[in-house]
Design a protein around this motif. Sequence first.
Motif, PDB file in Angstrom:
ATOM      1  N   ARG A  14       0.828  -1.205   0.000  1.00 36.92           N
ATOM      2  CA  ARG A  14       0.000   0.000   0.000  1.00 36.92           C
ATOM      3  C   ARG A  14       0.866   1.260   0.000  1.00 36.92           C
ATOM      4  NH1 ARG A  14      -5.336  -0.503   1.672  1.00 36.92           N
ATOM      5  NH2 ARG A  14      -5.208   1.499   2.765  1.00 36.92           N
ATOM      6  N   LEU A  52       2.322   1.954  -3.597  1.00 42.90           N
ATOM      7  CA  LEU A  52       1.370   2.540  -4.541  1.00 42.90           C
ATOM      8  C   LEU A  52       1.082   4.001  -4.212  1.00 42.90           C
ATOM      9  CD1 LEU A  52      -1.261  -0.234  -5.357  1.00 42.90           C
ATOM     10  CD2 LEU A  52       0.994   0.184  -6.335  1.00 42.90           C
ATOM     11  N   LYS A  53       1.049   4.347  -2.932  1.00 42.90           N
ATOM     12  CA  LYS A  53       0.796   5.734  -2.542  1.00 42.90           C
ATOM     13  C   LYS A  53       1.936   6.657  -2.943  1.00 42.90           C
ATOM     14  CE  LYS A  53      -2.227   4.958   1.445  1.00 42.90           C
ATOM     15  NZ  LYS A  53      -2.358   5.073   2.934  1.00 42.90           N
ATOM     16  N   LYS A  97       1.508   7.098  -7.158  1.00 40.95           N
ATOM     17  CA  LYS A  97       0.193   6.561  -7.494  1.00 40.95           C
ATOM     18  C   LYS A  97      -0.158   6.696  -8.975  1.00 40.95           C
ATOM     19  CE  LYS A  97      -2.235  10.805  -6.120  1.00 40.95           C
ATOM     20  NZ  LYS A  97      -3.271  11.369  -5.207  1.00 40.95           N
ATOM     21  N   ASP A  98       0.495   7.613  -9.691  1.00 41.43           N
ATOM     22  CA  ASP A  98       0.179   7.798 -11.107  1.00 41.43           C
ATOM     23  C   ASP A  98       1.139   7.056 -12.034  1.00 41.43           C
ATOM     24  OD1 ASP A  98      -2.052   9.569 -10.744  1.00 41.43           O
ATOM     25  OD2 ASP A  98      -0.617  11.149 -10.201  1.00 41.43           O
ATOM     26  N   ALA A 111      -4.751   4.435  -6.738  1.00 39.88           N
ATOM     27  CA  ALA A 111      -3.546   4.511  -7.573  1.00 39.88           C
ATOM     28  C   ALA A 111      -3.951   4.422  -9.043  1.00 39.88           C
ATOM     29  CB  ALA A 111      -2.572   3.392  -7.211  1.00 39.88           C
TER      30      ALA A 111
END
Length: 512
Positions: A347, A350-351, A354-355, A396
């Motif tokens: 997690r 991905l944070k 996120k793009d 994400a």
Amino acid sequence: MRCCLSAPLAALSSLPSPCEILRSGALLAPALLRAAADALHDPVRRNRPRHPDTLAAVNLELVTLTEDGAVITWYTGVPGTGDGTGHMLPAITEGEVVYGTHPARLNRSAAEDRPTAHHQVELTDLEPGQTYYYRAQSRGVAATPTPLHLVRGNAVGTNFHGLGSSGGPYSFTTPPPPPGRHLLSIALCNDLHLGETTAGLMAGVPLMRGVSQEPGRAPYPEVMSRALVEEARRRGADLLLAAGDISAGGSPPDLAEAKRILDGFGAHGRDYFVVRGNHDRPGHSNHGSVGDSCQDAFREEFLGGEGPAYFARDLGGLRVVGLDTYRKDGNGADSGGLGAEQLSWFRGRLKEHKDQPTLVFGHHPLTVRDSVFPVTGGQRLDRREARSVLDAYAGAPGVFLYHAGHTHRNKRTVLAQAPHVTMQEVGAAKEYPGGFCLLRIHSGGFALNHFKSSGVPAREWGERTRRVAAGLWPHHALGRSVGDRNSVSAHDLSGIARPAEQGLACSPVGRP
């Protein structure tokens, strides 16, 4: 207990509910009766005289469909014969596909270069967005489709044209190409099961006898894995991702052999990457029991004994995240699990970006839908952890694909919680339909296309193992529609560099 199918059949050992059994009983009972009849009559059918002037053309499948090509397969056999698995003995003959843009004008043709019983014809130079009609035939006999009536499926086209008649013509419409320029291609595979000796063997169900390799031939997991590597290279894959169950039992010799075969594609950690499946768990033996030493042979073989079996890599702007979906204690038939440490790491990664265009792969799917067999918890990731992963995807936007194995089937799923992520289950490499999914990444989107491994021994084994589960296996494994194994999606992937521009150099991202 011996368990050669991770799911869905082996998951029966995790005791589905009575309701689940009742829902599938109407399907399984007739198949079991047919299997019993085959067991009684195989010797008679095997010894019936052949009729060389007659043949049957069956099991027609539109396996691959791209914007400009299609791969079509079928089988020719001698009626009235059997090979001991309820399957006709092969009839070696020529094969061709006639096709055109009108059902009454099949004015183009494509043929094989040599006679065979395991036919595979590739159509090329098709037009995107065009509807084509076709008929596959051998010695004038039109091939009939693999029946998928139990799942209301269609093995031969993108619509139901021709299914009401014998021999077609059948119809498909080519998709548009993925938007933008092509950047790179990645072979997605799973469930190699090195060390396995019987496909489809189910403990406690004697009529499900499983299918073994013919005497004198190489072990089928080796045959299929080598064919996979060769076909992936032939189809232009720049990278290969293997999503678990690399071995049948986690033994050091089997994992070492798997690595030798995969090394034929390139260098591990640069050209190909692997993650653990439940069959690769520490201390798991070929007989399904936990060893005394609990040796983690997967970690030793592929990681040099160091670090966890999950990772993230930046490949020229493409982030590849590999998950260890059996980072837990268990017997392998229960649900997959990431564990708190890995889930928190995932997690967080991905944070952070996120793009960034991100591909995630792991052995267990997040959810299993539309299965012909009873769905149990052992077929998927733990529900709580699956919801957490899905929440991470939702936050994400750069994640575009989750590649999973374990179910041994081709199935495309898009969930409302994260509609920008394609959840792609890929059929097992080791058995019917036997192959991989080629991911073609373009700057504005991507295509997923299933390819069968096309070497002769691989074709023969793939055809032989369609008899798994008393002949029900195609209803489950092929994909109920062409779209479950061939699809095109839009997604901004322009931040990814071409292999020539990046040199496929891997830099670690968030390595624990």
